[in-house]
Structure formats: structure tokens, C-alpha cells
Design a protein around this motif. Sequence first.
Motif, PDB file in Angstrom:
ATOM      1  N   PHE A  43     -55.935 -22.053   5.928  1.00  0.00           N
ATOM      2  CA  PHE A  43     -54.919 -22.063   4.888  1.00  0.00           C
ATOM      3  C   PHE A  43     -54.147 -20.757   4.760  1.00  0.00           C
ATOM      4  CE2 PHE A  43     -58.195 -25.099   3.620  1.00  0.00           C
ATOM      5  CZ  PHE A  43     -57.423 -26.239   3.573  1.00  0.00           C
ATOM      6  N   GLY A  44     -54.497 -19.746   5.530  1.00  0.00           N
ATOM      7  CA  GLY A  44     -53.830 -18.459   5.399  1.00  0.00           C
ATOM      8  C   GLY A  44     -54.631 -17.523   4.526  1.00  0.00           C
ATOM      9  N   SER A  45     -54.061 -16.384   4.212  1.00  0.00           N
ATOM     10  CA  SER A  45     -54.792 -15.347   3.487  1.00  0.00           C
ATOM     11  C   SER A  45     -54.714 -15.527   1.980  1.00  0.00           C
ATOM     12  CB  SER A  45     -54.246 -13.973   3.876  1.00  0.00           C
ATOM     13  OG  SER A  45     -52.871 -13.902   3.556  1.00  0.00           O
ATOM     14  N   GLY A  46     -54.309 -16.689   1.491  1.00  0.00           N
ATOM     15  CA  GLY A  46     -54.190 -16.924   0.057  1.00  0.00           C
ATOM     16  C   GLY A  46     -55.520 -17.136  -0.648  1.00  0.00           C
ATOM     17  N   LEU A  47     -56.621 -17.174   0.090  1.00  0.00           N
ATOM     18  CA  LEU A  47     -57.925 -17.382  -0.523  1.00  0.00           C
ATOM     19  C   LEU A  47     -58.555 -16.050  -0.874  1.00  0.00           C
ATOM     20  CD1 LEU A  47     -59.329 -20.163   1.802  1.00  0.00           C
ATOM     21  CD2 LEU A  47     -58.479 -20.413  -0.505  1.00  0.00           C
ATOM     22  N   GLU A  48     -59.178 -16.020  -2.037  1.00  0.00           N
ATOM     23  CA  GLU A  48     -59.885 -14.821  -2.483  1.00  0.00           C
ATOM     24  C   GLU A  48     -61.214 -14.727  -1.753  1.00  0.00           C
ATOM     25  OE1 GLU A  48     -58.572 -12.644  -4.585  1.00  0.00           O
ATOM     26  OE2 GLU A  48     -56.784 -13.876  -4.713  1.00  0.00           O
ATOM     27  N   GLU A  49     -61.778 -13.540  -1.729  1.00  0.00           N
ATOM     28  CA  GLU A  49     -63.037 -13.316  -1.028  1.00  0.00           C
ATOM     29  C   GLU A  49     -64.159 -14.203  -1.561  1.00  0.00           C
ATOM     30  OE1 GLU A  49     -64.679 -12.027   2.194  1.00  0.00           O
ATOM     31  OE2 GLU A  49     -62.689 -11.360   1.621  1.00  0.00           O
ATOM     32  N   GLY A  50     -64.265 -14.381  -2.887  1.00  0.00           N
ATOM     33  CA  GLY A  50     -65.296 -15.239  -3.469  1.00  0.00           C
ATOM     34  C   GLY A  50     -65.131 -16.688  -3.065  1.00  0.00           C
ATOM     35  N   GLU A  51     -63.909 -17.125  -2.957  1.00  0.00           N
ATOM     36  CA  GLU A  51     -63.640 -18.499  -2.545  1.00  0.00           C
ATOM     37  C   GLU A  51     -64.007 -18.669  -1.083  1.00  0.00           C
ATOM     38  OE1 GLU A  51     -59.828 -19.347  -5.362  1.00  0.00           O
ATOM     39  OE2 GLU A  51     -59.573 -18.203  -3.537  1.00  0.00           O
ATOM     40  N   GLU A  52     -63.747 -17.637  -0.306  1.00  0.00           N
ATOM     41  CA  GLU A  52     -64.054 -17.668   1.116  1.00  0.00           C
ATOM     42  C   GLU A  52     -65.541 -17.914   1.343  1.00  0.00           C
ATOM     43  OE1 GLU A  52     -62.964 -17.828   4.847  1.00  0.00           O
ATOM     44  OE2 GLU A  52     -61.549 -17.315   3.289  1.00  0.00           O
ATOM     45  N   ALA A  53     -66.360 -17.258   0.550  1.00  0.00           N
ATOM     46  CA  ALA A  53     -67.802 -17.370   0.711  1.00  0.00           C
ATOM     47  C   ALA A  53     -68.361 -18.558  -0.056  1.00  0.00           C
ATOM     48  CB  ALA A  53     -68.473 -16.082   0.227  1.00  0.00           C
ATOM     49  N   GLY A  54     -67.490 -19.310  -0.720  1.00  0.00           N
ATOM     50  CA  GLY A  54     -67.948 -20.450  -1.502  1.00  0.00           C
ATOM     51  C   GLY A  54     -68.509 -20.005  -2.835  1.00  0.00           C
ATOM     52  N   GLY A  55     -68.113 -18.827  -3.293  1.00  0.00           N
ATOM     53  CA  GLY A  55     -68.619 -18.241  -4.526  1.00  0.00           C
ATOM     54  C   GLY A  55     -68.313 -19.084  -5.730  1.00  0.00           C
TER      55      GLY A  55
END
Length: 98
Positions: A70-82
Motif C-alpha cells: 500500500f505504500g509508506s502510508g502505514l504507521e509502524e504499529g500498523e505494520e507490525a499489527g499493533g
Amino acid sequence: MATKTYRYQSEYAQMLRAEGEAKVLLMILDGRGVVIPDEVRRRITSCTDTTVLEAWIERAVHADRLCEVFGSGLEEGEEAGGDQGDGPHAVHVEPGAA
């Protein structure tokens, strides 16, 4: 007598095609072990633009993380499934920007 081939022209057929492509995308991401937060899952399943879905599928085949799809629009917590609660997940991909 020649027959014409029509590529999924009805609105219903387009909807069914988009649903199928969304299902394939989710299966690919799941198969690659990518955690899919609920908001991202809703974004995928509500997308009706088959061009965008096809671009996401092409990226997902090689992706290890959501930001690769999806591109770099995801936050780090979302990336890790936080945080998978009710908070907004920034998955912003404009149609045609795929």
C-alpha cells in the motif's frame, strides 16, 4: 458469424470481479504471513476498483509487509499489527496511483 467479447461490463459483474480479487489479495497476504489489521481488511474488501486491486495483488505476491503493498502510508504499529482497534489506519491509495 463473429461474436463480440465483452469484458465484464455490467455493474454486478464488476462487483463480483472486485470481490474475487479482494479475496485473492487477502489470501496472498495471509499466505505470506502478513498481519492484516481489521481496518486494512475493510479497505481491501470495500475496494471496487479492479485496477487498484490488481496493482495491490501484483505487489502482494512479493511483499513481506503491508507498506510494500500500500505504500509508506502505514504507521509502524500498523505494520507490525499493533493497534488493531478502532483507530484509523492510513491506507491511502488513490485509484490510478497504483
